[in-house]
Write an enzyme that holds these catalytic residues in place. Structure first.
Site, short mmCIF file in Angstrom:
data_model
loop_
_atom_site.label_atom_id
_atom_site.label_comp_id
_atom_site.label_asym_id
_atom_site.label_seq_id
_atom_site.Cartn_x
_atom_site.Cartn_y
_atom_site.Cartn_z
N ARG A 1 0.82 -1.21 0.00
CA ARG A 1 0.00 0.00 0.00
C ARG A 1 0.86 1.27 0.00
O ARG A 1 0.53 2.25 -0.65
CB ARG A 1 -0.90 -0.01 1.25
N TYR A 2 1.96 1.25 0.76
CA TYR A 2 2.84 2.41 0.90
C TYR A 2 4.15 2.13 0.14
O TYR A 2 4.58 0.99 0.05
CB TYR A 2 3.14 2.68 2.36
N ARG B 1 7.16 0.09 2.19
CA ARG B 1 6.88 -1.03 3.08
C ARG B 1 5.74 -1.88 2.55
O ARG B 1 4.87 -1.40 1.82
CB ARG B 1 6.58 -0.56 4.50
N CYS C 1 -5.53 -16.24 15.09
CA CYS C 1 -5.12 -15.41 16.23
C CYS C 1 -5.26 -16.19 17.53
O CYS C 1 -5.98 -17.19 17.59
CB CYS C 1 -5.99 -14.16 16.33
N CYS D 1 -11.01 -10.68 18.44
CA CYS D 1 -11.63 -9.45 18.89
C CYS D 1 -12.93 -9.23 18.12
O CYS D 1 -12.96 -9.41 16.90
CB CYS D 1 -10.69 -8.27 18.67
N CYS E 1 -12.66 -6.71 15.07
CA CYS E 1 -11.54 -6.89 14.14
C CYS E 1 -11.89 -6.43 12.72
O CYS E 1 -12.95 -6.78 12.19
CB CYS E 1 -11.14 -8.37 14.11
N ARG F 1 -10.35 -7.41 10.10
CA ARG F 1 -10.18 -8.54 9.18
C ARG F 1 -11.03 -9.73 9.63
O ARG F 1 -10.71 -10.87 9.36
CB ARG F 1 -8.71 -8.95 9.08
N ASP G 1 -12.52 0.89 12.50
CA ASP G 1 -12.75 0.68 11.08
C ASP G 1 -14.19 0.28 10.81
O ASP G 1 -14.91 -0.20 11.69
CB ASP G 1 -11.81 -0.41 10.56
N ASP H 1 -7.93 4.80 9.11
CA ASP H 1 -7.63 4.11 7.85
C ASP H 1 -8.73 4.48 6.87
O ASP H 1 -9.91 4.12 7.06
CB ASP H 1 -7.59 2.59 8.07
N LYS I 1 -3.54 5.26 6.02
CA LYS I 1 -3.83 5.93 7.29
C LYS I 1 -3.65 7.44 7.16
O LYS I 1 -2.74 7.91 6.48
CB LYS I 1 -2.91 5.41 8.40
#
Length: 356
Positions: free
Chosen positions: A100-101, A104, A113, A117, A120, A122, A282, A319, A326
């Site tokens: 995306r950037y 990185r 996981c 959560c 989440c 995702r 999000d 985001d 971000k």
């Protein structure tokens, strides 16, 4: 932990993974479990014993329960919510690798996981339904990284990458360290807080390599998550010389008051973790009951400024939906509209600044 929580007959030190487990542990009732079946059918459940031990079932507003125990509100999906709220798919260059950037990439190293959560971003892509613990084409991801000299940093996420075996983590670190232009590898994880027993000497050693700098971003949302065990796990990372930064999601009825947020940021710093990001919630499906307004988030950031140490100041970020990355959305102390320009201090008083 409260006396009420201590009396709950939790199953012997195992992760709770079903509504039956939650009922047996006293974290829900049989009647509520029936009502929550549709939620459990869609989204994975996992609460580690360390987190289950913190929950007071007698408190309907328990901040740990709110993060991990399913809620029927998760079935309410607004028209603004999306299965891919931050646009991972737009920037996926090979399976599991997001570029995306410019300098990185983000590697989804695993699809599972230690805990799941309820907020989440995702949540549609992680859990047992994902089908595989490690992304299917790691070789292709590494080949892409090797062929992109602009990639300076690899962010390792998932899922939670520290649920992987230390051997696999060490192999990944070795492969990345062999790429001359990759200088930083950053792991984003909940493990040191929610499953601290996984942070063994072997795991810590797997993160270290002389030819690449490893950073770890630790995710926690409430100061109660910092148990004696989690503090010890974090210390093992810090004492190995691994730099630590934090991630926190701003969550309604969990940490959306200035006192809790200040205590959380101070707790990070006391444990040698530099506050890094405070994420605005999000637009993931079924998470509207967790989101605050941006205005409220800004007011909390304003309350932190000047009242707690500069070490305790995260960057409040959003985001941007659609994969645009971000953006910092914290308040500004500078008034650029009127002349003479003024700057507001932490007491709310404004002071003139001379023309530039």
């Amino acid at each position: 932990m409260t006396d009420a929580a201590k009396t709950v007959p939790f199953p012997a030190r195992r992760t709770l993974r079903s509504l039956a487990d939650l009922t047996e542990a006293g974290l829900t009732t049989a009647e509520k479990a029936q009502q929550l079946q549709s939620v459990a059918d869609r989204y994975a459940i996992a609460i580690t014993p360390e987190m289950a031990d913190l929950i007071n079932p007698a408190d309907p507003h328990d901040p740990i329960a709110r993060q991990f125990v399913p809620d029927s509100a998760e079935l309410t999906v607004s028209h603004t919510e999306s299965a891919d709220p931050i646009g991972d798919d737009v920037h996926e260059v090979v399976p599991g690798l997001i570029h995306r950037y410019p300098d990185r990439v983000l590697l989804k190293f695993v699809n599972v996981c230690a805990v799941y959560c309820r907020f989440c971003f995702r949540r549609e892509m992680v859990g047992p339904q994902a089908g595989t613990k490690v992304i299917p084409d790691l070789d292709a991801a590494l080949a892409y990284i090797r062929n992109r000299p602009e990639v300076w940093e690899v962010v390792v996420s998932g899922g939670d990458p520290l649920v992987a075996a230390p051997r696999r983590i060490a192999e990944l670190i070795q492969a990345l360290a062999a790429v001359p232009h990759v200088r930083i590898v950053r792991f984003h994880t909940r493990v040191p807080v929610v499953a601290p027993g996984r942070v063994t000497a072997e795991l810590v050693a797997s993160l270290e390599h002389p030819d690449i700098a490893t950073w770890v971003a630790v995710h926690a949302n409430h100061p109660a998550e910092f148990t004696g065990e989690s503090r010890a796990a974090i210390a093992r990372l810090a004492e190995a010389g691994i730099p630590l930064v934090s991630q926190t999601v701003l969550l309604a009825s969990v940490n959306d008051d200035a006192e809790t947020l200040a205590m959380l940021m101070r707790t990070f710093v006391e444990n040698r973790i530099k506050p890094y990001y405070l994420h605005h919630g999000d637009l993931a499906p079924g998470t509207s009951h967790f989101r605050t307004t941006i205005a409220h988030g800004r007011s909390l950031m304003k309350a932190l400024r000047g009242h707690v140490s500069g070490l305790c100041q995260p960057t409040y970020v959003l985001d941007i939906p659609g994969g645009h990355g971000k953006a910092p959305i914290g308040p500004s102390a500078v008034d650029d509209i009127r002349e003479p320009r003024t700057v507001e201090d932490f007491r709310g008083q404004r002071h003139c600044y001379p023309p530039e």
